[in-house]
Design an enzyme around this catalytic site. Structure first.
Site, PDB file in Angstrom:
ATOM      1  N   ASP A 153       0.812  -1.120   0.090  1.00 52.87           N
ATOM      2  CA  ASP A 153      -0.083  -0.003  -0.033  1.00 52.87           C
ATOM      3  C   ASP A 153       0.841   1.317   0.198  1.00 52.87           C
ATOM      4  O   ASP A 153       1.335   1.568   1.058  1.00 52.87           O
ATOM      5  CB  ASP A 153      -1.030  -0.059   1.260  1.00 52.87           C
ATOM      6  CG  ASP A 153      -2.186   0.840   1.162  1.00 52.87           C
ATOM      7  OD1 ASP A 153      -2.146   1.544   0.021  1.00 52.87           O
ATOM      8  OD2 ASP A 153      -2.905   1.107   2.189  1.00 52.87           O
ATOM      9  N   HIS A 205     -10.945  -1.701   0.437  1.00 51.93           N
ATOM     10  CA  HIS A 205     -11.234  -0.718  -0.035  1.00 51.93           C
ATOM     11  C   HIS A 205     -11.913  -0.403  -1.245  1.00 51.93           C
ATOM     12  O   HIS A 205     -11.394   0.544  -2.073  1.00 51.93           O
ATOM     13  CB  HIS A 205      -9.743   0.150  -0.012  1.00 51.93           C
ATOM     14  CG  HIS A 205      -9.600   1.698   0.146  1.00 51.93           C
ATOM     15  ND1 HIS A 205      -9.074   2.519   0.028  1.00 51.93           N
ATOM     16  CD2 HIS A 205     -10.946   2.456   0.476  1.00 51.93           C
ATOM     17  CE1 HIS A 205      -9.382   3.967   0.278  1.00 51.93           C
ATOM     18  NE2 HIS A 205     -10.555   3.860   0.491  1.00 51.93           N
ATOM     19  N   CYS A 233      -5.404   4.620  -4.399  1.00 53.92           N
ATOM     20  CA  CYS A 233      -5.780   3.381  -4.291  1.00 53.92           C
ATOM     21  C   CYS A 233      -6.743   2.469  -4.556  1.00 53.92           C
ATOM     22  O   CYS A 233      -6.998   1.714  -5.393  1.00 53.92           O
ATOM     23  CB  CYS A 233      -5.407   2.710  -2.657  1.00 53.92           C
ATOM     24  SG  CYS A 233      -5.985   4.145  -1.679  1.00 53.92           S
ATOM     25  N   ASP A 291      -0.103  -0.653  -4.973  1.00 54.11           N
ATOM     26  CA  ASP A 291      -1.207  -0.122  -5.683  1.00 54.11           C
ATOM     27  C   ASP A 291      -0.933   1.001  -6.654  1.00 54.11           C
ATOM     28  O   ASP A 291      -1.535   1.473  -7.432  1.00 54.11           O
ATOM     29  CB  ASP A 291      -2.286   0.254  -4.877  1.00 54.11           C
ATOM     30  CG  ASP A 291      -1.871   0.937  -3.596  1.00 54.11           C
ATOM     31  OD1 ASP A 291      -0.655   1.377  -3.263  1.00 54.11           O
ATOM     32  OD2 ASP A 291      -2.870   1.282  -2.690  1.00 54.11           O
TER      33      ASP A 291
END
Ligand SMILES: *[C@@H]1O[C@H](CO)[C@@H](O)[C@H](O)[C@H]1NC(C)=O
Ligand SMILES: *[C@@H]1O[C@H](CO)[C@@H](O)[C@H](O)[C@H]1NC(C)=O
Ligand SMILES: *[C@@H]1O[C@H](CO)[C@@H](O)[C@H](O)[C@H]1NC(C)=O
Length: 528
Positions: free
Chosen positions: A58, A161, A98, A380
């Site tokens: 991330d 997410h 993201c 990402d």
């Protein structure tokens, strides 16, 4: 619990969905050069189908990884993957943020096709609440659905997410379970700095005129009540006072803990975030109301390893997606990983991420699955260059040679990500692939490498068409350079809904035309 949050928080569902309908989009969608993924000849899933482990970091920058050129940060496990697999040196995220980037990875389709990019009217470009009703539409193909349709057992760990809200009374919940994953240990949302900031419930910001207006209105209503009382309208006076006692605290709560009265109408207070948004779920239950930040990295590794062990023991092929919460803020590590790196809290989080990769690879070795498991690693999008902690420490990553970073549209640093794929004996080890490849390519590539049918065959009802293509022939070395499937492909790079850059691979050169608004407003063409 979950459905309760759904009712309590605002959503931006319709705005997100409207994003795709905007007429402006259609004018460039027709520009798509859609290269169909080649049909796979082998058909049936068999016992020998490889397992698949997908690792997603991330906010990790390409310059943060040892085998991509960093000499001062320790990433021995990712470096091992590079030695044993192919390093994708020109690997691209479909977005510098993201939610849209992860959507593209999951579906092999541009997120602009289905509204996972926020609204041009100023809606958030990523999902901001656990209960946001926006999410990955159920018509989309996903990695989870495709492998489940091929008979795999599928698992998702970590940051989802992509929408996790439920409908009225908790019906039709989104989240990984709705997208083909059989088991989960996941963060519906994302972590960010506020996951580590308790926030106060009792807040009275004197500088905010809304609060003065609240006091003024309350005083006026009280005066009316006094007047009514004097005029002997006692019942009316009592009703007015009682209404005030309910309305004033309610107005204070809305002002304090929601942000409807600000341009960031989709936000909530620190207190709300801290208490409601950082939950950890297992299947459909809330396992932790607040993510246990110190142990989270290890808890996630344990969840994935437990799943892999159970499936290995039963002899079934599995797909495990492990989406790390590191090295996104708030950068909280386990005590043994604190202060170890040469790059502050950020470096510690990268090294703890690498520790997790190492443990997952060791578990595969231990279960004798080294040869029979495809492992893919990526981030990402690029590192967040401007991120600074309250203490002035840098809390974002490094994108090496590339200009720009997270949030910066089509700028190379925002979308150039590390990519590694290992499949011992099938994919050439220790090699590099410099063709422009994308996170959009992951799903078709993994299916072909696994000897499974194409997305279209596995999921005939899913939305069409795919924007990614299979890199299998490039990775295995089958077919010469002339058969580079990325040759002749036009890749689009978006900022929200708009195209910011395009990339074209002629086979000899890769051209990028970029509307580099962050530096100058002139469109430029640069040759790589
Ligand atoms: C390695 O990564 C750290 C953390 O992002 C960064 O500060 C540093 O400049 C990088 N070093 C090299 C040599 O790339
Ligand atoms: C796994 O999930 C898929 C898709 O949701 C479903 O079709 C399949 O039956 C599930 N398998 C098991 C063993 O639960
Ligand atoms: C993987 O397969 C190769 C070739 O068949 C073999 O030499 C090697 O020992 C295997 N490795 C493991 C860890 O099983």
């Amino acid at each position: 619990m979950h459905s309760l949050i759904t009712c309590a928080l605002p959503s931006h569902a319709s705005r997100c969905a409207n994003a795709f309908n905007a007429g402006r989009l259609t004018c460039y969608l027709v520009l798509f050069v859609w290269v169909a993924s080649p049909d796979v000849t082998s058909g049936q899933p068999s016992l020998s189908s490889p397992n698949v482990l997908i690792l997603i970091a991330d906010d990790l920058g390409i310059g943060d990884v040892g085998c991509f050129g960093n000499t001062t940060i320790r990433t021995p496990a990712i470096d091992r993957l590079c030695r044993e697999g192919v390093a994708l040196t020109h690997h691209l995220a479909a977005a510098a943020l993201c939610t849209p980037s992860r959507a593209a990875l999951m579906t092999a389709r541009y997120p602009q096709r289905y509204g996972m990019v926020g609204a041009a009217s100023g809606g958030p470009p990523v999902l901001v609440h656990v209960a946001s009703r926006a999410g990955l539409p159920s018509s989309e193909p996903t990695i989870g659905k495709a492998f489940a349709a091929a008979g795999y057992r599928t698992h998702f760990t970590g940051k989802w997410h992509l929408g996790s809200g439920c409908g009225f009374l908790g019906r039709s919940c989104q989240g990984p379970l709705a997208h083909g994953f059989n088991s989960t240990f996941y963060l519906p949302n994302t972590l960010f700095e506020r996951a580590n900031v308790e926030g106060s419930f009792w807040v009275w910001p004197e500088e905010d005129f809304h609060y003065h207006a609240l006091v003024g209105t309350s005083a006026a209503v009280l005066a009316v009540a006094v007047l009514l009382k004097r005029l002997k309208f006692n019942v009316a006076a009592a009703v007015v006072v009682t209404s005030l006692l309910v309305a004033a605290p309610a107005a204070w709560f809305l002002l304090t803990h929601y942000r409807f009265h600000t341009p960031r109408w989709y936000q909530v207070s620190e207190w709300m975030d801290f208490n409601l948004n950082f939950v950890v779920m297992r299947q459909t239950s809330v396992l932790h109301q607040r993510a246990p930040l110190e142990s989270l990295s290890m808890d996630m590794v344990r969840a994935t390893v437990d799943f892999m062990r159970a499936e290995a023991a039963s002899g079934r092929s599995f797909l495990a997606v492990h989406a790390f919460s590191h090295p996104h803020t708030p950068l909280v590590c386990a005590p043994h990983n604190r202060g170890r790196s040469r790059h502050g809290r950020y470096g510690d989080a990268v090294e703890e991420l690498d520790e997790g990769v190492g443990l997952l690879l060791a578990a595969l070795d231990d279960m004798a699955l080294y040869n029979n498991t495809i492992v893919y690693f990526t981030s990402d999008h690029g590192g967040h260059l401007e991120a600074l902690g309250a203490d002035g420490q840098r809390t974002g990553g490094y994108n090496g040679l590339f200009k720009g970073g997270k949030f910066q549209g089509g700028m190379e640093g925002g979308i150039r990500v590390p990519g590694v794929l290992r499949y011992p004996g099938v994919v050439r080890d220790g090699s590099k692939l410099s063709s422009p490849t994308s996170l959009l390519d992951v799903l078709p590539t993994l299916l072909e490498l696994s000897g499974l049918p194409s997305v279209r065959e596995l999921l005939p009802d899913a939305a069409q068409p795919l924007d990614g293509l299979s890199l299998s022939s490039l990775l295995t070395g089958a077919g010469g350079a002339t058969e580079d499937p990325t040759r002749g492909r036009l890749l689009l790079h978006h900022s929200g809904m708009f195209v910011d850059a395009i990339r074209y691979n002629t086979g000899e050169h890769v051209y990028v035309a970029s509307n580099d608004v962050h530096v100058s407003r002139r469109a430029r063409v640069r040759r790589k």
